[in-house]
Design a protein around this motif. Structure first.
Motif, PDB file in Angstrom:
ATOM      1  N   UNK A   1       0.717  -1.500  -0.158  1.00  0.00           N
ATOM      2  CA  UNK A   1      -0.287   0.050   0.395  1.00  0.00           C
ATOM      3  C   UNK A   1       0.919   0.917  -0.143  1.00  0.00           C
ATOM      4  N   UNK A   2       2.102   1.047   0.979  1.00  0.00           N
ATOM      5  CA  UNK A   2       2.546   2.413   0.779  1.00  0.00           C
ATOM      6  C   UNK A   2       3.768   2.451  -1.189  1.00  0.00           C
ATOM      7  N   UNK A   3       4.373   1.002  -1.242  1.00  0.00           N
ATOM      8  CA  UNK A   3       4.272   1.417  -2.347  1.00  0.00           C
ATOM      9  C   UNK A   3       3.653   2.045  -3.777  1.00  0.00           C
ATOM     10  N   UNK A   4       2.373   1.372  -3.695  1.00  0.00           N
ATOM     11  CA  UNK A   4       1.020   2.214  -4.455  1.00  0.00           C
ATOM     12  C   UNK A   4       1.511   4.163  -4.031  1.00  0.00           C
ATOM     13  N   UNK A   5       1.181   3.924  -3.286  1.00  0.00           N
ATOM     14  CA  UNK A   5       1.043   5.491  -2.803  1.00  0.00           C
ATOM     15  C   UNK A   5       1.988   6.702  -3.041  1.00  0.00           C
ATOM     16  N   UNK A   6       3.854   5.880  -2.986  1.00  0.00           N
ATOM     17  CA  UNK A   6       4.465   6.713  -4.003  1.00  0.00           C
ATOM     18  C   UNK A   6       4.185   6.244  -5.059  1.00  0.00           C
ATOM     19  N   UNK A   7       4.140   5.076  -6.002  1.00  0.00           N
ATOM     20  CA  UNK A   7       4.208   4.489  -7.528  1.00  0.00           C
ATOM     21  C   UNK A   7       2.948   5.213  -8.036  1.00  0.00           C
ATOM     22  N   UNK A   8       1.932   5.825  -7.365  1.00  0.00           N
ATOM     23  CA  UNK A   8       1.291   6.456  -8.261  1.00  0.00           C
ATOM     24  C   UNK A   8       1.813   8.081  -8.380  1.00  0.00           C
ATOM     25  N   UNK A   9       2.627   8.837  -7.787  1.00  0.00           N
ATOM     26  CA  UNK A   9       2.850   9.978  -8.175  1.00  0.00           C
ATOM     27  C   UNK A   9       4.124  10.016  -9.699  1.00  0.00           C
ATOM     28  N   UNK A  10       4.370   8.405  -9.629  1.00  0.00           N
ATOM     29  CA  UNK A  10       5.148   8.580 -11.223  1.00  0.00           C
ATOM     30  C   UNK A  10       4.381   8.051 -12.561  1.00  0.00           C
TER      31      UNK A  10
ATOM     32  N   UNK B   1       9.019  -8.945  -0.852  1.00  0.00           N
ATOM     33  CA  UNK B   1       9.146  -6.818  -0.175  1.00  0.00           C
ATOM     34  C   UNK B   1      10.511  -6.852   0.389  1.00  0.00           C
ATOM     35  N   UNK B   2      11.597  -7.567  -0.037  1.00  0.00           N
ATOM     36  CA  UNK B   2      12.984  -7.330   0.917  1.00  0.00           C
ATOM     37  C   UNK B   2      13.607  -6.391  -0.166  1.00  0.00           C
ATOM     38  N   UNK B   3      13.724  -5.910  -0.880  1.00  0.00           N
ATOM     39  CA  UNK B   3      13.872  -5.213  -1.499  1.00  0.00           C
ATOM     40  C   UNK B   3      13.552  -3.452  -1.871  1.00  0.00           C
ATOM     41  N   UNK B   4      14.734  -3.125  -1.359  1.00  0.00           N
ATOM     42  CA  UNK B   4      14.244  -1.364  -1.208  1.00  0.00           C
ATOM     43  C   UNK B   4      13.120  -1.390  -1.956  1.00  0.00           C
ATOM     44  N   UNK B   5      11.977  -0.274  -2.095  1.00  0.00           N
ATOM     45  CA  UNK B   5      11.139   0.582  -1.992  1.00  0.00           C
ATOM     46  C   UNK B   5      11.528   0.915  -2.919  1.00  0.00           C
ATOM     47  N   UNK B   6      12.645   2.091  -3.809  1.00  0.00           N
ATOM     48  CA  UNK B   6      13.039   3.289  -4.200  1.00  0.00           C
ATOM     49  C   UNK B   6      12.728   2.071  -5.704  1.00  0.00           C
ATOM     50  N   UNK B   7      14.309   1.121  -5.427  1.00  0.00           N
ATOM     51  CA  UNK B   7      14.598  -0.381  -6.134  1.00  0.00           C
ATOM     52  C   UNK B   7      13.372  -0.608  -7.339  1.00  0.00           C
ATOM     53  N   UNK B   8      12.120  -1.189  -6.545  1.00  0.00           N
ATOM     54  CA  UNK B   8      11.090  -1.304  -6.992  1.00  0.00           C
ATOM     55  C   UNK B   8      10.248  -0.963  -7.462  1.00  0.00           C
ATOM     56  N   UNK B   9      10.688   0.306  -7.208  1.00  0.00           N
ATOM     57  CA  UNK B   9       9.336   1.999  -7.804  1.00  0.00           C
ATOM     58  C   UNK B   9       9.942   2.286  -9.195  1.00  0.00           C
ATOM     59  N   UNK B  10      11.584   1.944  -9.674  1.00  0.00           N
ATOM     60  CA  UNK B  10      12.096   2.209 -10.468  1.00  0.00           C
ATOM     61  C   UNK B  10      12.394   0.749 -11.770  1.00  0.00           C
ATOM     62  N   UNK B  11      12.716  -0.557 -10.949  1.00  0.00           N
ATOM     63  CA  UNK B  11      11.665  -1.326 -11.739  1.00  0.00           C
ATOM     64  C   UNK B  11      10.569  -1.451 -12.707  1.00  0.00           C
ATOM     65  N   UNK B  12       9.855  -0.757 -11.493  1.00  0.00           N
ATOM     66  CA  UNK B  12       7.889  -0.861 -11.860  1.00  0.00           C
ATOM     67  C   UNK B  12       7.030  -0.019 -12.884  1.00  0.00           C
ATOM     68  N   UNK B  13       8.722   1.100 -13.145  1.00  0.00           N
ATOM     69  CA  UNK B  13       8.762   1.958 -13.847  1.00  0.00           C
ATOM     70  C   UNK B  13       9.115   2.160 -15.385  1.00  0.00           C
ATOM     71  N   UNK B  14      10.263   1.375 -15.070  1.00  0.00           N
ATOM     72  CA  UNK B  14      10.971   0.413 -16.791  1.00  0.00           C
ATOM     73  C   UNK B  14       9.705  -0.193 -17.041  1.00  0.00           C
ATOM     74  N   UNK B  15       9.176  -0.938 -16.440  1.00  0.00           N
ATOM     75  CA  UNK B  15       8.259  -2.008 -17.356  1.00  0.00           C
ATOM     76  C   UNK B  15       7.090  -1.085 -17.535  1.00  0.00           C
TER      77      UNK B  15
END
Length: 167
Positions: free
Chosen positions: A84-93, A112-126
């Motif tokens: 849920x925290x990831x989604x709130x951050x991801x929706x900004x991008x 859930x072990x990878x840093x949130x910023x790294x996961x967000x970068x992967x999701x955004x790149x995908x």
């Protein structure tokens, strides 16, 4: 796992259920004390107590199932909160529809072990990669799609000989 995630996922305590009252009533005060302290040690460090009497063994077996179930439920809740925290951050991008669902997020974040910023970068790149894929014509079903391809080939200047019998 980062220290913040590890600390967050440590089970903070032990839940005692009223349905367990009969188990505890059957124990002598010293047995109950050993069982409760053993349960706390199990929650904190995974060390199983060594019950000394048949009553303690029965009570421990029942309580261990409760403790393990509570731990799984707690870890699942922690992952859901992290998502849920990831989604709130991801929706900004990116748009909400482009955000990974929970299962995709689990894979991207390595459970859930990878840093949130790294996961967000992967999701955004995908998401960017998928947006830049060429648009392909999709038909209602594979048979319709195959018939369209055969018809297109049959109208080509040179129709492959094996294809003519299907037209």
């Amino acid at each position: 796992m980062s220290n913040a995630n590890k600390k967050q996922r440590e089970v903070p305590g032990l839940m005692l259920y009223t349905s367990s009252r009969a188990l505890f009533e059957a124990l002598q005060p010293e047995q109950l004390k050993r069982l409760l302290l053993g349960m706390l040690d199990y929650v904190a460090g995974g060390n199983s107590p060594e019950p000394e009497s048949p009553e303690e063994r029965v009570a421990w077996a029942a309580m261990q199932d409760h403790i393990n179930w509570d731990r799984q439920r707690y870890e699942k809740k922690c992952l859901q909160n992290q998502y849920n925290r990831f989604l709130r951050e991801a929706e900004k991008y990116m748009e909400r529809g482009d955000c990974p669902d929970f299962e995709d997020w689990l894979e991207l974040s390595e459970q859930g072990t990878r840093k949130s910023a790294d996961t967000l970068a992967l999701a955004y790149d995908r998401t960017l990669f998928l947006r830049n894929l060429p648009k392909t014509e999709t038909k209602k079903d594979p048979i319709t799609n195959a018939v369209s391809q055969i018809q297109a080939l049959s109208q080509a200047p040179e129709t492959p000989p094996g294809l003519l019998r299907y037209l």
